[in-house]
Design a protein around this motif. Structure first.
Motif, PDB file in Angstrom:
ATOM      1  N   GLN A 138       0.847  -1.188   0.000  1.00  0.00           N
ATOM      2  CA  GLN A 138       0.000   0.000   0.000  1.00  0.00           C
ATOM      3  C   GLN A 138       0.890   1.248   0.000  1.00  0.00           C
ATOM      4  OE1 GLN A 138      -0.228  -2.483   2.226  1.00  0.00           O
ATOM      5  NE2 GLN A 138      -2.354  -3.075   2.595  1.00  0.00           N
ATOM      6  N   CYS A 139       0.420   2.314  -0.611  1.00  0.00           N
ATOM      7  CA  CYS A 139       1.202   3.554  -0.636  1.00  0.00           C
ATOM      8  C   CYS A 139       1.168   4.212   0.738  1.00  0.00           C
ATOM      9  CB  CYS A 139       0.641   4.505  -1.692  1.00  0.00           C
ATOM     10  SG  CYS A 139       1.524   6.076  -1.765  1.00  0.00           S
ATOM     11  N   LYS A 140       2.303   4.227   1.425  1.00  0.00           N
ATOM     12  CA  LYS A 140       2.359   4.769   2.789  1.00  0.00           C
ATOM     13  C   LYS A 140       2.081   6.264   2.815  1.00  0.00           C
ATOM     14  CE  LYS A 140       5.695   1.266   4.321  1.00  0.00           C
ATOM     15  NZ  LYS A 140       7.089   1.030   4.769  1.00  0.00           N
ATOM     16  N   HIS A 141       2.553   6.963   1.790  1.00  0.00           N
ATOM     17  CA  HIS A 141       2.343   8.415   1.750  1.00  0.00           C
ATOM     18  C   HIS A 141       0.856   8.737   1.655  1.00  0.00           C
ATOM     19  CE1 HIS A 141       3.656  12.577   0.905  1.00  0.00           C
ATOM     20  NE2 HIS A 141       2.566  12.623   0.155  1.00  0.00           N
ATOM     21  N   ASN A 142       0.165   8.093   0.720  1.00  0.00           N
ATOM     22  CA  ASN A 142      -1.265   8.357   0.566  1.00  0.00           C
ATOM     23  C   ASN A 142      -2.059   7.868   1.767  1.00  0.00           C
ATOM     24  OD1 ASN A 142      -0.873   9.604  -1.866  1.00  0.00           O
ATOM     25  ND2 ASN A 142      -1.417   7.829  -3.101  1.00  0.00           N
ATOM     26  N   LEU A 143      -1.638   6.761   2.363  1.00  0.00           N
ATOM     27  CA  LEU A 143      -2.315   6.281   3.568  1.00  0.00           C
ATOM     28  C   LEU A 143      -2.244   7.316   4.686  1.00  0.00           C
ATOM     29  CD1 LEU A 143      -1.440   2.485   3.851  1.00  0.00           C
ATOM     30  CD2 LEU A 143      -3.728   3.490   3.723  1.00  0.00           C
ATOM     31  N   ASN A 144      -1.140   8.047   4.750  1.00  0.00           N
ATOM     32  CA  ASN A 144      -1.042   9.096   5.768  1.00  0.00           C
ATOM     33  C   ASN A 144      -2.048  10.211   5.514  1.00  0.00           C
ATOM     34  OD1 ASN A 144       0.162  10.325   8.120  1.00  0.00           O
ATOM     35  ND2 ASN A 144       1.202  11.746   6.753  1.00  0.00           N
ATOM     36  N   TYR A 145      -2.244  10.581   4.243  1.00  0.00           N
ATOM     37  CA  TYR A 145      -3.297  11.555   3.904  1.00  0.00           C
ATOM     38  C   TYR A 145      -4.657  11.044   4.367  1.00  0.00           C
ATOM     39  CZ  TYR A 145      -0.232  13.969   0.467  1.00  0.00           C
ATOM     40  OH  TYR A 145       0.762  14.679  -0.150  1.00  0.00           O
ATOM     41  N   TRP A 146      -4.972   9.818   3.955  1.00  0.00           N
ATOM     42  CA  TRP A 146      -6.308   9.273   4.175  1.00  0.00           C
ATOM     43  C   TRP A 146      -6.591   8.983   5.643  1.00  0.00           C
ATOM     44  CZ3 TRP A 146      -4.751   5.738  -0.362  1.00  0.00           C
ATOM     45  CH2 TRP A 146      -4.918   6.432  -1.558  1.00  0.00           C
ATOM     46  N   ASN A 147      -5.530   8.789   6.428  1.00  0.00           N
ATOM     47  CA  ASN A 147      -5.696   8.609   7.870  1.00  0.00           C
ATOM     48  C   ASN A 147      -5.617   9.930   8.629  1.00  0.00           C
ATOM     49  OD1 ASN A 147      -5.950   5.663   8.849  1.00  0.00           O
ATOM     50  ND2 ASN A 147      -4.423   5.526   7.207  1.00  0.00           N
ATOM     51  N   PHE A 148      -5.723  11.033   7.893  1.00  0.00           N
ATOM     52  CA  PHE A 148      -5.747  12.386   8.453  1.00  0.00           C
ATOM     53  C   PHE A 148      -4.434  12.748   9.159  1.00  0.00           C
ATOM     54  CE2 PHE A 148      -8.047  15.912  10.838  1.00  0.00           C
ATOM     55  CZ  PHE A 148      -8.409  16.594   9.700  1.00  0.00           C
ATOM     56  N   GLY A 149      -3.327  12.207   8.611  1.00  0.00           N
ATOM     57  CA  GLY A 149      -2.014  12.576   9.128  1.00  0.00           C
ATOM     58  C   GLY A 149      -1.619  13.966   8.671  1.00  0.00           C
ATOM     59  N   ASP A 150      -0.441  14.408   9.102  1.00  0.00           N
ATOM     60  CA  ASP A 150       0.068  15.734   8.743  1.00  0.00           C
ATOM     61  C   ASP A 150       1.001  15.644   7.544  1.00  0.00           C
ATOM     62  OD1 ASP A 150      -1.300  16.973  10.755  1.00  0.00           O
ATOM     63  OD2 ASP A 150       0.448  17.467  11.969  1.00  0.00           O
ATOM     64  N   TYR A 151       1.116  16.753   6.823  1.00  0.00           N
ATOM     65  CA  TYR A 151       2.058  16.802   5.710  1.00  0.00           C
ATOM     66  C   TYR A 151       2.464  18.244   5.440  1.00  0.00           C
ATOM     67  CZ  TYR A 151      -2.476  17.510   3.404  1.00  0.00           C
ATOM     68  OH  TYR A 151      -3.732  17.941   3.088  1.00  0.00           O
TER      69      TYR A 151
END
Length: 376
Positions: free
Chosen positions: A246-259
């Motif tokens: 799974q794309c870890k970067h996009n998963l961070n977006y979708w899990n409402f992480g920070d960027y």
């Protein structure tokens, strides 16, 4: 106890060799040489300013997107990666992705990306059908797309292929042929999403004809069967991956992480110690950006924005949405949205369990309807 969300970095490279008629992403068509050295120096300065807001957190993933990042010279990509790593701590073995198009001049650089630490490649194939590629104004043909995949497979075990269905004049057989051909090359990840025409695009003004929605739905059903049978698990509305890819970067977006978002028109989301969430949007005017005016706007998102943005991302995923996670990421108690949850449940869009919510098949299909409940 307060805990910061995971942090990612997005870097926007805004140039393209041609602006496709359906594209609504922010990009410049490169008529002459790209001022890449100057742009990268300003990227670093933009990055340094944002670092003041992140409380010295480690960056877990990096994504270089655009535009077409692979238009940059290999030396520029090297300078970019090394310069970011010099200025801040990046997680060991962090996922570092770059987007590329299947053009000969671009895929000859794939080995150089690998050598500077880029370990995930995303190829924008869209379709292997040369006639359909012409319809959507892509500037390559089937052979170039296949050659690019072959070249990428030499260096990348973590390879994503971007494909679309519901293209102008596309038939069901065309869609399945695209997927079958992609699967033959065994990429670790396939992003397969519906072609749409957004306002303010050339295709929107031309009133381009798209396949009937019943045919598009049939494409989705048959395509998903094929992907599942071939070992690709659907973990997000348009994302299918082999196990552990799974794309870890996009998963961070979708899990409402920070960027952090750096570069022309890039967006960022950065949580502060008190739970306040800051949204940043960078200047989309290249002249202004190259004169040091990086920030277009910065604002604290409201309670209502937190709720809708959280669900806009989390409801895309094929996994439970835990109430504990909602509280942790938004700093809002789920009791405040009980009535909206009841409405969504009554409509058959979600199931309300004691510890989590789960979006039903109907909810995934009518996702906009579900989100409108939380907007009202």
């Amino acid at each position: 106890m307060f805990e910061f969300p995971p942090l990612s970095l997005y870097i926007h490279i805004p140039w393209c060799s041609k602006k496709c008629g359906y594209c609504d992403f922010y990009s410049y068509v490169s008529q002459t040489s790209i001022p890449e050295e100057k742009y990268i120096e300003h990227i670093f300065k933009d990055f340094e300013k944002d670092l003041l807001m992140i409380n010295n957190r480690i960056i877990n993933t990096i994504f270089i997107g655009g535009g077409t990042p692979s238009l940059l010279k290999k030396d520029s990509i090297q300078k970019l990666i090394l310069g970011i790593k010099k200025r801040h701590t990046i997680l060991n073995n962090a996922e570092i992705s770059i987007e590329a198009n299947p053009k000969t001049l671009e895929y000859k650089n794939f080995i150089h990306y690998k050598n500077v630490g880029i370990n995930r490649l995303s190829l924008g194939i869209q379709t292997f059908n040369s006639s359909l590629l012409k319809n959507i104004e892509r500037t390559y043909k089937k052979k170039e797309a296949l050659d690019a995949i072959i070249e990428a497979k030499k260096y990348y075990s973590n390879l994503n292929l971007d494909l679309m269905y519901g293209l102008p004049d596309q038939l069901l057989e065309d869609t399945l042929e695209d997927l079958k051909l992609a699967i033959e090359y065994n990429p670790s990840h396939i992003s397969w999403y519906q072609f749409t025409i957004e306002p303010n695009t050339v295709f929107y003004r031309k009133n381009i004809h798209l396949p009937h929605e019943e045919l598009v739905f049939q494409m989705l059903l048959e395509g998903e069967k094929l992907l599942k049978k071939s070992g690709y698990k659907k973990y997000e509305i348009s994302s299918y991956a082999k196990i552990n890819y799974q794309c870890k970067h996009n998963l961070n977006y979708w899990n409402f992480g920070d960027y952090i978002g750096i570069g022309c028109s890039a967006h960022g989301k950065i949580t502060q110690k008190n739970g306040t969430i800051i949204r940043t949007i960078k200047n989309k005017n290249m002249h202004h950006f190259l004169n040091g005016n990086y920030l277009h706007s910065k604002h604290i998102i409201s309670r209502e924005e937190k709720i809708i943005e959280y669900f806009m991302n989390m409801f895309r995923l094929y996994q439970p949405v835990f109430k504990k996670h909602f509280r942790k990421m938004t700093y809002i108690n789920e009791n405040t949205i009980v009535e909206k949850i009841k409405i969504a449940q009554k409509e058959g869009l979600i199931i309300n369990y004691p510890n989590h919510w789960y979006v039903t098949k109907k909810g995934k299909f009518f996702l906009n309807t579900l989100l409108e409940i939380f907007l009202s």
